[in-house]
Motif scaffolding. Structure first.
Motif, PDB file in Angstrom:
ATOM      1  N   ALA A 179       0.835  -1.207   0.000  1.00 39.25           N
ATOM      2  CA  ALA A 179       0.000   0.000   0.000  1.00 39.25           C
ATOM      3  C   ALA A 179       0.866   1.251   0.000  1.00 39.25           C
ATOM      4  CB  ALA A 179      -0.935   0.002   1.210  1.00 39.25           C
ATOM      5  N   LEU A 180       1.911   1.250   0.814  1.00 38.31           N
ATOM      6  CA  LEU A 180       2.814   2.402   0.850  1.00 38.31           C
ATOM      7  C   LEU A 180       3.561   2.548  -0.466  1.00 38.31           C
ATOM      8  CD1 LEU A 180       4.114   1.845   4.460  1.00 38.31           C
ATOM      9  CD2 LEU A 180       2.820   3.842   3.695  1.00 38.31           C
ATOM     10  N   TRP A 181       3.989   1.413  -1.037  1.00 35.05           N
ATOM     11  CA  TRP A 181       4.672   1.462  -2.336  1.00 35.05           C
ATOM     12  C   TRP A 181       3.739   2.026  -3.406  1.00 35.05           C
ATOM     13  CZ3 TRP A 181       3.714  -0.580  -7.132  1.00 35.05           C
ATOM     14  CH2 TRP A 181       4.759  -0.466  -8.069  1.00 35.05           C
ATOM     15  N   LEU A 182       2.500   1.578  -3.421  1.00 34.48           N
ATOM     16  CA  LEU A 182       1.543   2.072  -4.407  1.00 34.48           C
ATOM     17  C   LEU A 182       1.320   3.574  -4.261  1.00 34.48           C
ATOM     18  CD1 LEU A 182      -1.177  -0.741  -4.388  1.00 34.48           C
ATOM     19  CD2 LEU A 182       0.181  -0.031  -6.363  1.00 34.48           C
ATOM     20  N   ALA A 183       1.091   4.025  -3.038  1.00 29.39           N
ATOM     21  CA  ALA A 183       0.818   5.447  -2.825  1.00 29.39           C
ATOM     22  C   ALA A 183       1.991   6.305  -3.290  1.00 29.39           C
ATOM     23  CB  ALA A 183       0.513   5.704  -1.353  1.00 29.39           C
ATOM     24  N   ASP A 184       3.201   5.923  -2.921  1.00 29.66           N
ATOM     25  CA  ASP A 184       4.378   6.707  -3.299  1.00 29.66           C
ATOM     26  C   ASP A 184       4.616   6.636  -4.808  1.00 29.66           C
ATOM     27  OD1 ASP A 184       6.467   8.420  -2.758  1.00 29.66           O
ATOM     28  OD2 ASP A 184       7.826   6.880  -2.024  1.00 29.66           O
TER      29      ASP A 184
END
Length: 379
Positions: A179-184
């Motif tokens: 999720a963090l990878w996607l957002a960034d």
């Protein structure tokens, strides 16, 4: 294009127009990842010049045969990363792919890591994945491709992407870290002027690689699993699902938003800050309408919840007004529990909100962001 049979392409396009309709078709792509054709579907020496020639020839014939409007094809769709890629948007633009007026949009595919072979599988780890510098350095490779598309008056899209090719990796891409990878990745892609990014959703391909780590089944990076299985458990959304809720609210619905990655703060090296100006919500001279803060410091389920916490003072941004905060969080970076991956206090295991929405306020103009967590501030 892969099977080199234009009649099949003609029939597929005709069927798409008939049953889907132009109102749902933005562009037509001929072939998929043609840069992988040489030595397989094409002779070893097949090059970007050959792709460009085929594209020009096929689009001319198909446009005439089916009476297609101009600018209805998506060019490219290549997957091998620059700068060593044998085919790129820069290449085909320089080779004259615009010659017949068929191009509507340019596309390439991005997969930052891979389980297609043991060497790349070894570095497909959560700490490598959830690293802002790694994410930006990787997407920066596409700056020349984006510029080439824009120079022709067209958009550049990522036609297919995820974090780890060959269907992801267990305990990496099925975690909250995804999720963090996607957002960034999505927000930085927008800052680079990538118009759209289409997340891959599917299953492991049997013949994708003879040495891949995965076996047939759903992909470990899927946003949701539509049916229960022994391997993946119940039908549910993945922990990464909440990233799209953050991104959706960050971008907004006005179609007037402008986004930028702010300069890093030396004292907070793991914090990525994206400011969003939206004149429909806040006058630009008053400052950004929204601010996404992503803290990519590693905080695992077994860690203290205070690991990597960042205190960010936004009092100068509020200009005396009120600001509200929505938080994307989970027990840790490595959590695979969809029930505890939340956006504004609510989980989305079944694709719908569960629990009470939590809207926070700044505390004396400040917001705390734990490691492996993100917030969206609304001014």
């Amino acid at each position: 294009m892969g099977n080199n049979t234009i009649l099949i392409a003609r029939d597929e396009i005709a069927a798409a127009i008939k049953y889907i309709g132009w109102d749902r078709i933005r562009a037509i792509e001929l072939g998929n990842e043609a840069d992988q054709y040489p030595g397989g579907l094409r002779p070893p020496g097949w090059s970007s010049y050959d792709y460009t020639a085929a594209f020009l020839g096929w689009t001319t014939i198909l446009t005439n045969n089916l009476s297609l409007p101009s600018h209805k094809f998506q060019a490219g769709g290549f997957v091998i990363d620059p700068p060593s890629a044998p085919m790129t948007t820069v290449d085909i633009v320089n080779e004259g792919v615009e010659g017949t007026g068929a191009v509507e949009v340019y596309a390439q595919h991005t997969y930052q890591y891979s389980t297609c072979d043991p060497v790349r599988n070894a570095i497909a780890t959560l700490p490598n994945l959830i690293n802002h510098q790694n994410i930006t350095a990787y997407l920066d490779l596409w700056k020349p491709q984006i510029a080439a598309a824009r120079s022709q008056g067209h958009e550049f899209v990522v036609g297919e992407y995820s974090s780890v090719s060959c269907s992801g990796k267990e305990n990496v891409t099925n975690t909250f870290g995804q999720a963090l990878w996607l957002a960034d990745t999505i927000l930085y892609g927008a800052a680079l002027n990538i118009s759209r990014m289409y997340l891959h959703q599917g299953a492991t391909l049997v013949f994708q690689s003879s040495v891949q780590a995965n076996t047939p089944g759903f992909s470990w990076y899927d946003l949701w699993y539509p049916i229960p299985t022994d391997r993946y458990g119940s039908a549910r959304a993945s922990p990464s699902f909440v990233a799209y809720l953050l991104v959706t609210e960050a971008v907004g619905s006005s179609q007037q938003s402008r986004l930028a990655l702010l300069p890093p703060l030396p004292e907070l090296p793991d914090l990525a800050a994206y400011a969003v100006w939206d004149p429909a919500v806040r006058a630009p001279h008053d400052g950004p309408a929204r601010l996404a803060l992503l803290n990519l410091a590693v905080r695992n389920v077994s860690s203290s919840q205070d690991v990597g916490v960042a205190q960010v003072d936004l009092s100068a941004w509020t200009k005396g007004g009120q600001a509200k905060v929505k938080r994307m969080t989970a027990p840790g970076l490595d959590s695979t529990d969809s029930d505890t991956a939340t956006w504004a206090g609510q989980s989305y295991t079944n694709g719908t909100a569960s629990g009470k929405e939590v809207i926070e306020q700044l505390q004396q103009g400040k917001v705390a962001v734990k490691g492996s967590e993100a917030v969206l501030v609304f001014f």
